[in-house]
Every structure is written in C-alpha cells, then in structure tokens.
Design an enzyme around this catalytic site. Sequence first.
Site, PDB file in Angstrom:
ATOM      1  N   TYR A   1       0.820  -1.210   0.000  1.00  0.00           N
ATOM      2  CA  TYR A   1       0.000   0.000   0.000  1.00  0.00           C
ATOM      3  C   TYR A   1       0.862   1.271   0.000  1.00  0.00           C
ATOM      4  O   TYR A   1       0.357   2.375  -0.161  1.00  0.00           O
ATOM      5  CB  TYR A   1      -0.940   0.034   1.217  1.00  0.00           C
ATOM      6  CG  TYR A   1      -1.995  -1.049   1.211  1.00  0.00           C
ATOM      7  CD1 TYR A   1      -2.399  -1.645   0.016  1.00  0.00           C
ATOM      8  CD2 TYR A   1      -2.594  -1.475   2.374  1.00  0.00           C
ATOM      9  CE1 TYR A   1      -3.362  -2.641   0.003  1.00  0.00           C
ATOM     10  CE2 TYR A   1      -3.560  -2.474   2.366  1.00  0.00           C
ATOM     11  CZ  TYR A   1      -3.940  -3.052   1.182  1.00  0.00           C
ATOM     12  OH  TYR A   1      -4.893  -4.028   1.171  1.00  0.00           O
TER      13      TYR A   1
ATOM     14  N   LYS B   1       3.937 -15.226   1.306  1.00  0.00           N
ATOM     15  CA  LYS B   1       3.911 -16.071   0.110  1.00  0.00           C
ATOM     16  C   LYS B   1       5.349 -16.259  -0.361  1.00  0.00           C
ATOM     17  O   LYS B   1       5.730 -15.836  -1.457  1.00  0.00           O
ATOM     18  CB  LYS B   1       3.053 -15.406  -0.981  1.00  0.00           C
ATOM     19  CG  LYS B   1       1.575 -15.352  -0.655  1.00  0.00           C
ATOM     20  CD  LYS B   1       0.848 -16.640  -0.984  1.00  0.00           C
ATOM     21  CE  LYS B   1       0.717 -16.834  -2.473  1.00  0.00           C
ATOM     22  NZ  LYS B   1       0.139 -18.160  -2.797  1.00  0.00           N
TER      23      LYS B   1
ATOM     24  N   ASP C   1      -2.221 -18.017   1.580  1.00  0.00           N
ATOM     25  CA  ASP C   1      -3.441 -18.596   1.001  1.00  0.00           C
ATOM     26  C   ASP C   1      -3.856 -19.845   1.780  1.00  0.00           C
ATOM     27  O   ASP C   1      -5.040 -20.047   2.083  1.00  0.00           O
ATOM     28  CB  ASP C   1      -3.265 -18.893  -0.497  1.00  0.00           C
ATOM     29  CG  ASP C   1      -2.003 -19.681  -0.804  1.00  0.00           C
ATOM     30  OD1 ASP C   1      -1.079 -19.690   0.032  1.00  0.00           O
ATOM     31  OD2 ASP C   1      -1.938 -20.299  -1.881  1.00  0.00           O
TER      32      ASP C   1
ATOM     33  N   ASP D   1      -4.786  -7.278   5.926  1.00  0.00           N
ATOM     34  CA  ASP D   1      -6.039  -6.597   5.638  1.00  0.00           C
ATOM     35  C   ASP D   1      -7.123  -7.648   5.355  1.00  0.00           C
ATOM     36  O   ASP D   1      -8.228  -7.612   5.911  1.00  0.00           O
ATOM     37  CB  ASP D   1      -5.808  -5.718   4.399  1.00  0.00           C
ATOM     38  CG  ASP D   1      -6.869  -4.659   4.219  1.00  0.00           C
ATOM     39  OD1 ASP D   1      -7.796  -4.599   5.036  1.00  0.00           O
ATOM     40  OD2 ASP D   1      -6.772  -3.895   3.236  1.00  0.00           O
TER      41      ASP D   1
ATOM     42  N   ASP E   1     -10.102  -9.227   8.268  1.00  0.00           N
ATOM     43  CA  ASP E   1     -11.534  -9.074   8.000  1.00  0.00           C
ATOM     44  C   ASP E   1     -12.227 -10.431   7.945  1.00  0.00           C
ATOM     45  O   ASP E   1     -13.345 -10.594   8.451  1.00  0.00           O
ATOM     46  CB  ASP E   1     -11.770  -8.325   6.680  1.00  0.00           C
ATOM     47  CG  ASP E   1     -11.857  -6.822   6.899  1.00  0.00           C
ATOM     48  OD1 ASP E   1     -11.432  -6.362   7.976  1.00  0.00           O
ATOM     49  OD2 ASP E   1     -12.356  -6.116   6.003  1.00  0.00           O
TER      50      ASP E   1
END
Length: 368
Positions: free
Chosen positions: A142, A192, A225, A249, A253
Amino acid sequence: MSTPSLLILPGDGIGPEVMAEVRKVIAWFGDRRGLTFTVEEDLVGGAAYDAHGVPLHDDTMARAQEADAVLLGAVGGPRYDDLDFSVKPERGLLRLRKEMDLFANLRPAQCFDALADFSSLKKEVVAGLDIMIVRELTSGVYFGEPRGIFEEGNERVGINTQRYTESEIDRIARAAFDLARKRDGRVCSMEKANVMESGILWREVVQKVHDADYPDVELSHMYADAGAMQLCRWPKQFDVIVTDNLFGDLLSDAAAMLTGSLGMLPSASLGAPMPNGRPKALYEPVHGSAPDIAGQGKANPIACVLSFAMALRYSFDNGDEASRLEGAVEQVLADGLRTGDLLGEEGGSPVSTVEMGDAIVAALEKSL
Ligand code: NAD
C-alpha cells in the site's frame, strides 16, 4: 511509577455513547481495584472540525504523543461527507496513526460462547475461539514505490510495489512475539515465500528474530493462502498470526466474520516503546460512527469496552484485570442481554447502550 495516563477521544456518532459506558468501566476499576488512570478527554473527527476547523488539533496530537494509551470511539458521519478531503473526519484518525508511527495493528477474533450461533461457521468450530491477527500497518504494497498508472506501449499499466526492509519485518515480528508471551505463546507467520521475494525475506527475518530472542515462543510459517483456508477450516489452531499489510487486511476481515457482529470487535494499533517501556498505543472499536443508530441509545458498547480490556493487557500489563473485564462481558451475554445488533432472526427485546454498560459494571462487581 506515576499514575498511567489515558487520552479519551470519543469522536462522532455513536462514539460518545459507547465511550460513556467505557468511562463507567474505567471508574469501576479505579474505585474497586485501585487501578487509577489520569483520564483526559479531547475532540477528534467531525467534533474537532466543528470546534477547530480541523479533524485533529495540534494540541490533541501532542497530548496523544504524551499519553500512555489513547482510546478512540469512532469518527465520521454524513454531515461531513462534502468536506474537502484534507479536513474529513477520517484524516484525524489517519494523522494519529501516522504521527504516532503505529506499525502493528492488532485485531483479535474472539468468539463468546453465547454468540457462537452468530458466526457463519459451525458452532463447534468457533465457540471459545480466541486468536490475534497482527498486521503490519505502515509499509508493504500500500506504500511501496514505484506506484501509479503508467503508459506502456499502446496501453496503460497499473503498478504497486511490495517492499519490506529487514528492520520493518524485525519490529513487527518482535511485536507478535511479545504479544504471544502474554497469550498462549504461539506465533504463525504468514507470507507467500513460494512466489514472492519479499515473502522469502519476511520468513528469514521472522525466523532470525525468533531464534535470537524468542526461543520460548513456538513459531510456525504458513503460506497466506493456505492460512486463509485454515482460518475457515479450524481457526482454533492459531494463537497469534503475524502477517504483512495486504494479507493482514484480508485475513483480519475474514477472521472478524468468524465472530459475528461488528459491535463486538475491538482493535489496537501499537508503535515503538516509549521511554517508560510502554508502546505507543491507540485502542478503538473496529466499527464506525453508525449514523443510522446514533443518538438513539441502540449502540452496542462492547467493542469499545473490549478495546479498553486490550489496553489493560497490552499497555498496562494487567492481563488479570483484562480477563476480569472480558469475563464480565461473557457473563452478560450468557445472561441473555443483547443490544439490537446481537438479536438474531428469532428477535427478542434489545437492551440499550446504557443498560448494557450498567450490566457489565454489575458483572464486574459480582466477579469480586
Ligand atoms: P459503521 O461501522 O459505522 O456501521 C455499519 C453498520 O453496523 C451500521 O448498520 C451500524 O448501525 C452497525 N453498527 C456499527 N457499530 C455498531 C455498534 N457498536 N452497535 C450496533 N450496531 C453497530 O460503518 P459505515 O456505516 O460504513 O460508516 C459510517 C461512518 O463511520 C462513515 O462516516 C465512515 O467513514 C465512518 N467509519 C469510521 C471508522 C472509524 O472511526 N474507525 C471506521 C469505519 C467507518
């Protein structure tokens, strides 16, 4: 040690309503447990804009830098939607996070037994769940450069850059290990590394910090993942999950939904330790200012109350009293008290914000 200080910023909408209940809880700990704080209150968001023309006054910023912990309600509301971007209520919150350099965002996913039916997962998968997601908040994709939309040949290309320095990974890893020591002593780091160089470095640095300074904490690594799948399959396997800004993020959530209502979710954002050893800290509910129910006595104060419980545990090293407060919340829920957001399809009669706050204080009193 001098009396610890708390800066309270109720903000807008339901912020002041839920914070009034937290103040009762704070007063109870002072009266009944000898846990006193120097409490100051100030304005943030739309309330600060109304008073000063800015969403966070410089004096308030300075007080936040000095405070041992900042407790914030919520900011924003339709009244401020047309303001210039630079003075929107949310800018006040962003300024606090940026200038206090709050790089570690803590989002617990805790499922109280009485609310297990609220989850989209099976009751036995979530009942008693208590995990913590630690998300890196100030770097990563970001913020990384280069970024932008560029011309390339005869088409455009959108670019963002995932970038982490060793020191950024080092400090978030330490935050996670320190937390684990106050919990169940286990950290799972997610990235990852199979497809991203930043993930390879992340894994290396987290392992190095662990081996050098936190051998007592159990560390595992998981691809993000696979971690997302495991969160849905059997979330109770985790204690602390540490991950980068982007994966955090998404994962936080997703984990939040394991527990049901927005009115139940606390959070903390921590920065570097201050000279007294406490981290810079901002505690706030995950929810916003809920203009649709503001001023009606309908708001659930539990997310804000649990944010104060996090402050007790992570800023004031008082896990016992934090557990007492969480236990009081658990008790009122087990007794069947529900604000409107916690009533399922079968309905029932909701209690008000004030009644919920009073019930939590009464449960605290009973816990003695
Ligand atoms: P919201 O979280 O305010 O509300 C979403 C829904 O959840 C609403 O129906 C609301 O009534 C309900 N809800 C939220 N908290 C509740 C509580 N404690 N008890 C009972 N019900 C609750 O999100 P939104 O409607 O998207 O945003 C409203 C305003 O809040 C906007 O101005 C937004 O920018 C701002 N906002 C602020 C923050 C923050 O202060 N950290 C976070 C999100 C949104």
